[in-house]
Motif scaffolding. Structure first.
Motif, short mmCIF file in Angstrom:
data_model
loop_
_atom_site.label_atom_id
_atom_site.label_comp_id
_atom_site.label_asym_id
_atom_site.label_seq_id
_atom_site.Cartn_x
_atom_site.Cartn_y
_atom_site.Cartn_z
N ASN A 54 35.41 27.81 43.50
CA ASN A 54 35.44 28.53 44.76
C ASN A 54 35.91 29.97 44.55
O ASN A 54 36.38 30.63 45.46
N ARG A 55 35.75 30.45 43.33
CA ARG A 55 36.22 31.78 42.95
C ARG A 55 35.21 32.85 43.36
O ARG A 55 34.00 32.71 43.09
N VAL A 56 35.70 33.93 43.96
CA VAL A 56 34.85 35.03 44.43
C VAL A 56 35.36 36.34 43.83
O VAL A 56 36.57 36.62 43.89
N GLU A 57 34.47 37.14 43.27
CA GLU A 57 34.82 38.41 42.66
C GLU A 57 34.16 39.57 43.41
O GLU A 57 33.12 39.40 44.05
N ILE A 58 34.76 40.76 43.28
CA ILE A 58 34.22 41.96 43.90
C ILE A 58 33.72 42.91 42.82
O ILE A 58 34.41 43.14 41.82
N ILE A 59 32.53 43.44 43.01
CA ILE A 59 31.97 44.44 42.10
C ILE A 59 32.17 45.80 42.74
O ILE A 59 31.56 46.11 43.77
N ARG A 60 33.01 46.61 42.12
CA ARG A 60 33.31 47.93 42.66
C ARG A 60 32.54 49.04 41.93
O ARG A 60 32.30 50.11 42.51
N ASN A 61 32.19 48.78 40.68
CA ASN A 61 31.45 49.75 39.88
C ASN A 61 30.31 49.05 39.16
O ASN A 61 30.40 47.85 38.85
N LEU A 62 29.25 49.78 38.88
CA LEU A 62 28.07 49.18 38.28
C LEU A 62 28.37 48.51 36.95
O LEU A 62 27.77 47.49 36.62
N ASP A 63 29.31 49.06 36.20
CA ASP A 63 29.61 48.52 34.87
C ASP A 63 30.77 47.54 34.86
O ASP A 63 31.28 47.17 33.80
N ASP A 64 31.21 47.08 36.02
CA ASP A 64 32.28 46.09 36.08
C ASP A 64 31.87 44.81 35.34
O ASP A 64 30.74 44.33 35.48
#
Length: 232
Positions: free
Chosen positions: A70-80
């Motif tokens: 149930n883990r959710v991640e945020i992409i803040r930059n294209l190279d994350d």
């Protein structure tokens, strides 16, 4: 190549099918999964085909290393670098979030007001772990999303979301069991309604029944299709 559910010039939401790719045999032909035994060069080519179709570079396709969590991640930059997870969120434009499936529920979320999108892999473990609640709460915290502004698209899955689980104990989710089957769509619908989401669309396509889509339950050795969501 795909089923487009939303294309308003600003947001693009859809699901690929299994046609138009480079893979052969059990993975024929647009297999987008790099973890199922297909040749890496074919998967790379297939992802390039999808990227071209969406009008972005292949590096702008963001796939998860899905772990039935149930883990959710945020992409803040294209190279994350994306940690292993089953949900991703971004407010970056021209970045297509992709979720791989072959019977589980691909869920795509659009916030047209605060301009953020999410892609979620919702199998049995994710639904029981309320991954959608985690994703919506993160969208609210990080991007000031309001649940009444969210559009939710639940893509093709197995037999209307009714998964064979036998005698497996699902705790409080046992109320969604009937004759050894877990009604994931019903559980998802109730979860989103409890969150206050009003705009929820369930795709009626059954992956097990419709050979246009990969199905693990039907074929065992098979590829993966993708749900994709992007803000232009």
């Amino acid at each position: 190549m795909s089923e487009i559910l939303l294309d308003d010039g600003k947001f693009l939401v859809g699901f690929s099918d299994r046609f138009g790719g480079a893979s052969t045999g059990a993975y024929e032909s647009l297999n987008l999964g790099d973890h199922v035994g297909d040749e890496a060069k074919n998967v790379t080519k297939n992802r390039e085909i999808l990227a071209k179709y969406l009008g972005v570079e292949a590096k702008n396709l963001k796939f998860m290393r899905q772990i039935h969590s149930n883990r959710v991640e945020i992409i803040r930059n294209l190279d994350d670098e994306i940690a292993p997870c089953d949900g991703i969120i971004t407010n970056l434009k021209c970045v297509a979030l992709c979720v791989l499936v072959a019977d589980c529920s691909p869920i795509l979320i659009v916030d047209e007001v605060c301009e953020a999108v999410a892609a979620i892999h919702a199998g049995r473990a994710g639904v029981v772990g309320q991954i959608c609640t985690n994703a919506v709460n993160k969208m609210k915290r990080e991007f000031s999303s309001k649940t009444q502004d969210l559009k939710v698209f639940v893509g093709p899955n197995i037999k209307g979301g009714c998964y064979e689980i036998g005698e497996l104990d699902l705790g409080k989710f046992n109320r969604y069991k009937n004759n050894g089957k877990f009604d994931i769509n019903a559980a998802l619908n109730d979860e989103f309604e409890l969150l206050g989401v009003k705009d929820i669309k369930f795709d009626p396509i059954c992956t097990h029944c419709d050979t246009r889509y990969f199905s693990y339950r039907r074929d065992k050795k098979t590829g993966r299709f993708a749900g994709f969501v992007m803000m232009r």
